[in-house]
Design an enzyme around this catalytic site. Structure first.
Site, PDB file in Angstrom:
ATOM      1  N   LYS A  42      -5.681  -4.665   1.183  1.00  0.00           N
ATOM      2  CA  LYS A  42      -6.787  -5.344   0.499  1.00  0.00           C
ATOM      3  C   LYS A  42      -8.105  -5.045   1.207  1.00  0.00           C
ATOM      4  O   LYS A  42      -8.115  -4.784   2.405  1.00  0.00           O
ATOM      5  CB  LYS A  42      -6.548  -6.864   0.530  1.00  0.00           C
TER       6      LYS A  42
ATOM      7  N   ARG B  16       5.601 -10.629  -7.172  1.00  0.00           N
ATOM      8  CA  ARG B  16       6.650 -10.454  -8.187  1.00  0.00           C
ATOM      9  C   ARG B  16       7.915  -9.870  -7.580  1.00  0.00           C
ATOM     10  O   ARG B  16       9.014 -10.087  -8.091  1.00  0.00           O
ATOM     11  CB  ARG B  16       6.102  -9.598  -9.339  1.00  0.00           C
TER      12      ARG B  16
END
Ligand code: BES
Ligand code: MN
Ligand code: ZN
Length: 509
Positions: A282, A356
């Site tokens: 990130k 996920r």
């Protein structure tokens, strides 16, 4: 932690450091304020006439020396237009009231706001919303500050709510206990989520869950460690953990409040204790906020605390897959293909879509409980904040009645959710040339493709997904965890428990 109680009685007779009474727009006294006004020969109406308090929602005015009453002070609180006062208005007024008192040496107060008719709200909701709002307003996370004397000298400790009539006393006492359980669950969720990644790791979160069984005797907790997860084939979850020196855990908590043969609700909470993005690192700014990426896990634990404290007659299982997502020589790489516990293979195109990956194995594991419904909650996508902002959580799923039930629960708990579509067409976006699916679906509809991915692991069950990326924490000056969606989910479970009881489903408690 505050102490809350209920009673009935006349405002002028309350012996208290502070009496709280409402004023509607424009300068209309509520019945309690009217009574005080009469007892004090027009003391309050003289003040409103001079323009010091018009009744604007959230406005407050603290009065000393009101004649002929037992209370030391009176706090006037603006409630806005009488016909428009709803739960959200009451919450706003309540927050202003406690803010006005907290720093003024009033350790205890008596509130007449609980007597007021709030549009579309029962006494149960009025008390619950008030208590949750007060606890939330006064919440601070100062465990890690050295100077513990920063707070007020004599903080607010005790709030008594006046009831419209005596006959509500028994019910009201139960509402207070339930509201307290919800507030305690929210506080636990906030404390966990506010804790930084160096102190709250998968291991310490598991220890926290285990410790809860000491105070909540009905709860049972089991923690699956890495080798156990290896033998179960939870390779998607394990792949995310590979880049971190913190070992992953799967926390399993059970509250069996109903008969053993009643199908449970399974909650699945995303527990990424820090999300650096992994090799798909990130950008730097605001990366600290990724300590909140276990907000789903924190809220799940908070809900379990609330249902256990209430001894809710329902079966609930919480599954908390928890890992740290870090870049490292051993880390998962873009292009890697992994075989999930379900047997389906996943091409990892972005290691930052890690939530996920840990959730899919937990969803597969959930099947063994033959659940009545599965609800996962996860700070899953930045796209959710782009789509809906920070007011509602997003809700998606494969069973519309379940989704509606959750939206309804959020509405009455003042913890709202809003549905996004999850049509079959979106599945195409997850196509991979090399595996059964990719873990990302491109920039468009990011929250939906994330949910579409999860749906492939829970086709056999009624399932809903709450994306809480925008609601689990606040940014800016008041940066910190919110404890959402503990109110929504607790409300949902309380409704389910009531339905089961009405349908004649037995309870062991
Ligand atoms: N934890 C983040 C989602 C997130 C980001 C929540 C910002 C709140 C604020 C999640 O693991 C993530 O990184 N998602 C990616 C998915 C993308 C790579 C498809 C995202 O949202 O950018
Ligand atoms: Mn991520
Ligand atoms: Zn994440």
């Amino acid at each position: 932690m505050l102490e809350f109680s209920v009673k009935s009685g006349a405002p002028e007779k309350q012996r208290t450091a502070c009496l709280i009474v409402g004023v509607f727009e424009a300068r209309r006294l509520t019945p309690a304020a009217e009574t005080i006004d009469q007892a004090s020969d027009g003391f309050l109406s003289a003040i409103t006439r001079r323009g010091d308090m018009d009744g604007e929602l959230g406005d407050t005015l603290l009065l000393h020396g009101v004649p002929n009453i037992q209370a030391d002070r009176v706090l006037l609180v603006g409630l806005g237009k009488e016909r428009e006062l709803d739960t959200r208005g009451l919450v706003k007024a309540t927050r202003s009231a406690v803010e006005a008192l907290h720093h003024r040496g009033t350790a205890e107060c008596v509130s007449h706001l609980s007597e007021i008719d709030v549009r579309g709200s029962s006494l149960e909701q009025v008390l619950r919303q008030s208590i949750v709002a007060i606890e939330d307003t006064l919440y601070r996370f100062d465990e890690l500050k050295s100077d513990k004397t920063q707070g007020p000298r004599r903080p607010l400790r005790k709030v008594t709510f006046i009831l419209p009539t005596r006959k509500e006393l028994m019910d009201a006492e139960r509402y207070v206990r339930e509201a307290t359980a919800i507030s305690n669950g929210m506080r636990m969720a906030k404390n966990l989520a506010n804790m930084p990644g160096n102190l709250l790791t998968p291991t310490t979160m598991a220890e926290h869950a285990r410790k809860m069984t000491e105070t909540h005797l009905q709860l049972s907790v089991e923690v699956l460690d890495q080798s156990r997860m290896e033998s179960l084939g939870m390779n998607a979850l394990l792949a995310v953990a590979k880049g971190s020196s913190e070992p992953p855990k799967m926390i399993v908590m059970e509250h069996m409040g109903a008969d053993a043969d009643t199908a449970p609700i399974v909650l699945v909470g995303k527990g990424v204790t820090f999300d650096s993005g992994g090799i798909s690192l990130k950008p730097g700014p605001d990366m600290d906020q990724m300590k909140f990426d276990m907000g789903g896990a924190a809220a799940t634990i908070g809900v379990m605390s609330a249902v256990a404290e209430m001894q809710l007659p329902i079966n609930v299982v919480a599954l908390i897959p928890t890992v740290e997502n870090m870049p490292d020589g051993n880390a998962l790489k873009p292009g890697d293909i992994i075989r999930s516990m379900s047997g389906q293979t996943i091409e990892v195109l972005n290691t930052d879509a890690e939530g996920r990956l840990i959730l899919c194995d937990a969803l597969t594991y959930a099947a063994r409980y033959k659940p009545a419904a599965i609800i996962d909650l996860a700070t899953l996508t930045g796209a959710c904040i782009i789509a809906l902002g920070r007011e509602p959580s997003a809700v998606l799923g494969n069973h519309n009645p379940l989704i509606r039930e959750l939206i309804q629960a959020g509405e009455s708990a003042n913890d709202r959710a809003w549905q996004l579509p999850l049509w079959e067409e979106y599945q195409d976006l997850l196509k991979s040339n090399f595996a059964d699916m990719a873990n990302i679906g491109g920039r468009e509809g990011g929250s939906i493709t994330a949910a579409a991915f999860l749906s492939r692991f829970t086709r056999e069950h009624h399932w809903a997904h709450l994306d809480i990326a925008g609601t689990a924490w606040k940014v800016g000056e008041s940066k910190g965890a919110t404890g959402r969606p503990v109110p929504l989910l607790t409300e949902f479970l309380m409704n389910r428990a009531r339905q089961q009881q009405e349908a004649g489903g037995g309870s062991t408690s």
